[in-house]
Design a protein around this motif. Sequence first.
Motif, short mmCIF file in Angstrom:
data_model
loop_
_atom_site.label_atom_id
_atom_site.label_comp_id
_atom_site.label_asym_id
_atom_site.label_seq_id
_atom_site.Cartn_x
_atom_site.Cartn_y
_atom_site.Cartn_z
N PHE A 13 0.87 -1.18 0.00
CA PHE A 13 0.00 0.00 0.00
C PHE A 13 0.91 1.22 0.00
O PHE A 13 1.53 1.52 1.01
CB PHE A 13 -0.89 0.03 1.25
N GLY A 14 1.00 1.91 -1.14
CA GLY A 14 1.82 3.11 -1.22
C GLY A 14 3.22 2.92 -0.68
O GLY A 14 3.69 3.70 0.13
N GLY A 15 3.86 1.84 -1.11
CA GLY A 15 5.25 1.60 -0.69
C GLY A 15 5.38 0.76 0.57
O GLY A 15 6.42 0.19 0.84
N LEU A 16 4.30 0.68 1.37
CA LEU A 16 4.35 -0.15 2.58
C LEU A 16 4.06 -1.60 2.21
O LEU A 16 3.01 -1.91 1.64
CB LEU A 16 3.30 0.34 3.60
N LYS A 17 5.02 -2.47 2.53
CA LYS A 17 4.80 -3.90 2.28
C LYS A 17 3.95 -4.47 3.40
O LYS A 17 4.47 -4.91 4.43
CB LYS A 17 6.14 -4.62 2.18
N ALA A 18 2.64 -4.47 3.20
CA ALA A 18 1.72 -4.91 4.27
C ALA A 18 1.81 -6.42 4.48
O ALA A 18 1.71 -6.90 5.61
CB ALA A 18 0.30 -4.50 3.93
N VAL A 19 1.98 -7.18 3.38
CA VAL A 19 2.19 -8.63 3.46
C VAL A 19 3.25 -9.00 2.43
O VAL A 19 3.19 -8.55 1.28
CB VAL A 19 0.89 -9.43 3.18
N GLU A 20 4.22 -9.81 2.87
CA GLU A 20 5.33 -10.15 1.99
C GLU A 20 5.55 -11.66 1.98
O GLU A 20 5.80 -12.26 3.03
CB GLU A 20 6.58 -9.43 2.49
N PRO A 54 -6.62 -7.35 -4.70
CA PRO A 54 -5.80 -8.19 -5.58
C PRO A 54 -4.34 -8.12 -5.12
O PRO A 54 -3.81 -7.04 -4.95
CB PRO A 54 -5.98 -7.55 -6.96
N PRO A 55 -3.71 -9.27 -4.89
CA PRO A 55 -2.31 -9.24 -4.45
C PRO A 55 -1.40 -8.69 -5.54
O PRO A 55 -1.70 -8.81 -6.73
CB PRO A 55 -1.99 -10.71 -4.16
N SER A 56 -0.28 -8.07 -5.14
CA SER A 56 0.67 -7.58 -6.15
C SER A 56 1.55 -8.73 -6.64
O SER A 56 2.16 -8.64 -7.69
CB SER A 56 1.52 -6.43 -5.58
N ASN A 57 1.58 -9.80 -5.86
CA ASN A 57 2.36 -10.98 -6.27
C ASN A 57 1.77 -12.20 -5.56
O ASN A 57 1.14 -12.07 -4.52
CB ASN A 57 3.83 -10.77 -5.88
N GLY A 58 2.01 -13.38 -6.15
CA GLY A 58 1.62 -14.62 -5.49
C GLY A 58 0.44 -15.31 -6.12
O GLY A 58 -0.15 -14.80 -7.08
#
Length: 258
Positions: A13-20, A54-58
Amino acid sequence: MAILEVKNLSIEFGGLKAVEDFNLSLEKGELIAIIGPNGAGKTTIFNMLTGIYPPSNGTIHLDGENLLGRKPFQFAQAGIARTFQNIRLFSNASVIDNVKMANTADSNENFFESILRTPGMVEKERQLDEHALELLSLFGLEGQADTIAKNLPYGAQRRLEIVRALMLNPKVLLLDEPVAGMITTELDEMAQLVKELREKHGQTIILIEHHMNFVMPIVDRIIVLNFGKTISEGTPAEIQKDPRVIEAYLGGGFHGNA
Ligand SMILES: Nc1ncnc2c1ncn2[C@@H]1O[C@H](COP(=O)(O)OP(=O)(O)OP(=O)(O)O)[C@@H](O)[C@H]1O
Ligand SMILES: [Mg+2]
């Protein structure tokens, strides 16, 4: 084969990796918990597993079916149902109507039937009533079917939320802090119900929870998140001894009643 297979799930979210890089392989009939300090990313995982974000990856596979790119109602239809951290009920509707409305995706298809009230529709409605009452009685709410939802005690409202989610016959049930704000007796009651749901009905469940004394005795394993990353994973006994978990909780904003 796992019923739910999640690989490298990530969101920013705006640069914050909320879930990695969240990974999970959930077996049918398992009951697991995701725990972690406030803001760790727990609810965000549920939001991705229900198609809200929607996830950015995975990737997300349910029963071998790839769910990525689907809409939230399609995640529900595929078999992932959830409750919310803050209660979401139709507060001015009766308990039974709240439960029956959980199932609207199916009845919408038969809009004309519902106007005409064909015998098929009447039979369907009867079955819906029966199923709703069955689930309500499982959660000790059958006597309150006609009560207006907002007039239920808080603990009963939380149970009603779970009944609503169960109306979708989910393959996987996601519970976001089901005992948040509850008093001890309600908490014990809920622990018993969640346990029964798994033991007697084979329901597969992922639980987000802050209350360790609620989670520890009933779950098979626990995933611990901190700042969006999985820092530990194991049985309740293993987790309790893990220095990384102890540190996250002592150093972070963990509290017993979020
Ligand atoms: N829609 C959003 N837009 C921006 N930031 C968000 C959004 N949703 C979540 N976040 C941020 O992502 C991080 C994880 O939030 P999340 O709600 O998943 O935490 P949580 O582990 O459920 O915490 P809690 O125990 O307080 O419920 C937080 O920093 C939160 O502010
Ligand atoms: Mg949350």
